[in-house]
Scaffold this motif. Structure first.
Motif, short mmCIF file in Angstrom:
data_model
loop_
_atom_site.label_atom_id
_atom_site.label_comp_id
_atom_site.label_asym_id
_atom_site.label_seq_id
_atom_site.Cartn_x
_atom_site.Cartn_y
_atom_site.Cartn_z
N TYR A 66 76.16 4.08 -60.32
CA TYR A 66 75.09 4.21 -61.31
C TYR A 66 75.35 5.46 -62.16
O TYR A 66 75.78 6.48 -61.64
CB TYR A 66 73.73 4.38 -60.64
N SER A 67 75.08 5.36 -63.44
CA SER A 67 75.20 6.53 -64.29
C SER A 67 74.17 7.57 -63.86
O SER A 67 72.98 7.26 -63.73
CB SER A 67 74.98 6.15 -65.76
N ALA A 68 74.60 8.80 -63.65
CA ALA A 68 73.71 9.84 -63.14
C ALA A 68 73.02 10.62 -64.25
O ALA A 68 72.11 11.39 -63.98
CB ALA A 68 74.50 10.81 -62.26
N THR A 69 73.43 10.43 -65.48
CA THR A 69 72.86 11.18 -66.59
C THR A 69 72.49 10.23 -67.72
O THR A 69 72.96 9.09 -67.79
CB THR A 69 73.83 12.24 -67.12
N GLU A 70 71.65 10.70 -68.63
CA GLU A 70 71.32 9.96 -69.83
C GLU A 70 71.25 10.92 -71.00
O GLU A 70 70.88 12.08 -70.84
CB GLU A 70 70.00 9.19 -69.67
N ASN A 71 71.60 10.42 -72.17
CA ASN A 71 71.69 11.28 -73.35
C ASN A 71 70.40 11.18 -74.15
O ASN A 71 70.00 10.09 -74.54
CB ASN A 71 72.89 10.84 -74.21
N HIS A 72 69.76 12.32 -74.39
CA HIS A 72 68.54 12.35 -75.19
C HIS A 72 68.78 12.93 -76.58
O HIS A 72 67.84 13.39 -77.24
CB HIS A 72 67.46 13.18 -74.47
N ASP A 73 70.04 12.90 -77.03
CA ASP A 73 70.32 13.38 -78.38
C ASP A 73 69.56 12.56 -79.40
O ASP A 73 69.41 11.34 -79.25
CB ASP A 73 71.83 13.30 -78.68
N LEU A 74 69.09 13.21 -80.45
CA LEU A 74 68.37 12.52 -81.50
C LEU A 74 69.34 11.90 -82.49
O LEU A 74 70.38 12.48 -82.80
CB LEU A 74 67.45 13.50 -82.24
#
Length: 316
Positions: free
Chosen positions: A21-29
């Motif tokens: 599972y991907s452990a991170t997610e990108n919250h870049d705008l």
């Protein structure tokens, strides 16, 4: 979460069925480019540099550019003939002290979860890593590309983390910097003063105390414009479904909310539509707030602003 890969970790004669599972997610705008006058989306066409003609997707091929500027076109047949490095096995090569892995090599992080049949072996591997204070150097194929990685255990975490590594030739040499040779050796009293400053500012790292204030400001600005009716209805949005391009999901949801608000505004029952609008706004604010883990301050301020908007609408 949804598993992106299924396979097994093998070390010695032990085989551990796992899911990745991907452990991170990108919250870049991300911002769209639009025409200022009416909010119409800007679209880009694929054109050939040689004559400016638009190229159909079926006529596009991959190409590799050499260091001396030569272009080599690679067909689908060429790519299919390359060795297939895909594998469903995470093979442990050796266990090494964690301090030997330079953090600059770390790339993407994933969680490993055991299948039901592999829970016992998973626990064995996890405790072996934890007790030895080592990481397992492995090779793994994620999305068809073979790469180096390490298996490690975070402090106070029950999941094994697979962290992909960059290849050594992907790390740039610091000798490429221009002004390192201009750095002089500090004096002893300067170093002593710097140490005092470090000691006075020392503490524990608490990532929850760091807030993405730019994203918060953008969210607040967007909410303010939506509340004030400053929403551009793109004149060409009806053509997007047939354009063959991927439509931004968040933008599509926002347009749906805006359209629903307009529909309620045209109904005769103004009082009930206002309540519905206020409720929808609170739901949107709550959704955005949930993406900020550990940011209690933001959650409180968002709810407060939603309550204020609700009160204003009812008063109006």
């Amino acid at each position: 979460m949804r598993a992106i890969w299924k396979g097994a970790v093998s070390f010695g004669l032990v085989n551990v069925p796992v899911r990745l599972y991907s452990a991170t997610e990108n919250h870049d705008l991300s911002f769209h480019q639009v025409r200022r006058s009416d909010g119409s989306r800007i679209r880009y066409k694929r054109v050939a540099q040689a004559d400016g003609e638009e190229v159909a997707y079926k006529d596009i091929a991959k190409a590799y550019e050499t260091d001396d500027g030569k272009t080599v076109v690679l067909t689908d047949e060429d790519l299919a003939s390359l060795p297939n490095r895909s594998s469903k096995e995470i093979s442990v090569e050796r266990f090494v002290p964690r301090e030997q892995i330079d953090p600059i090599l770390f790339d993407k992080a994933y969680f490993l979860e055991p299948d039901a049949m592999g829970a016992k072996a998973y626990g064995l591997l996890r405790e072996a890593l934890r007790e030895s204070d080592r990481v397992a150097v492995v090779t793994v194929s994620v999305r068809s590309r073979m790469t180096m990685a390490v298996l490690r255990v975070r402090e106070d975490d029950d999941a094994i983390v697979l962290q992909t590594l960059l290849w050594p030739d992907e790390i740039r040499a610091s000798e490429q910097l221009d002004h390192l040779d201009e750095v002089s050796e500090p004096k002893k009293d300067e170093v002593a003063m710097a140490r005092m400053l470090v000691d006075s500012m020392s503490g524990d790292f608490e990532p929850e105390g760091h807030v993405d204030d730019f994203k918060e400001a953008v969210d607040a600005l967007v909410e303010k414009k939506i509340s004030g009716g400053e929403v551009a209805e793109s004149p060409d949005e009806g053509d997007e479904a047939d354009s063959g391009e991927v439509v931004d999901l968040l933008a599509a949801l926002q347009r749906s909310v805006d359209r629903a608000k307009k529909g309620r505004g045209s109904d005769s029952g103004a009082g009930s539509s206002d309540d519905g609008g206020s409720s929808a706004t609170k739901g949107g604010s709550s959704s955005k707030t949930s993406t900020k883990k550990g940011s209690t301050k933001k959650s409180t301020s968002t709810k407060s602003s939603s309550s204020k908007r609700s009160t204003t609408k009812k008063a109006g």
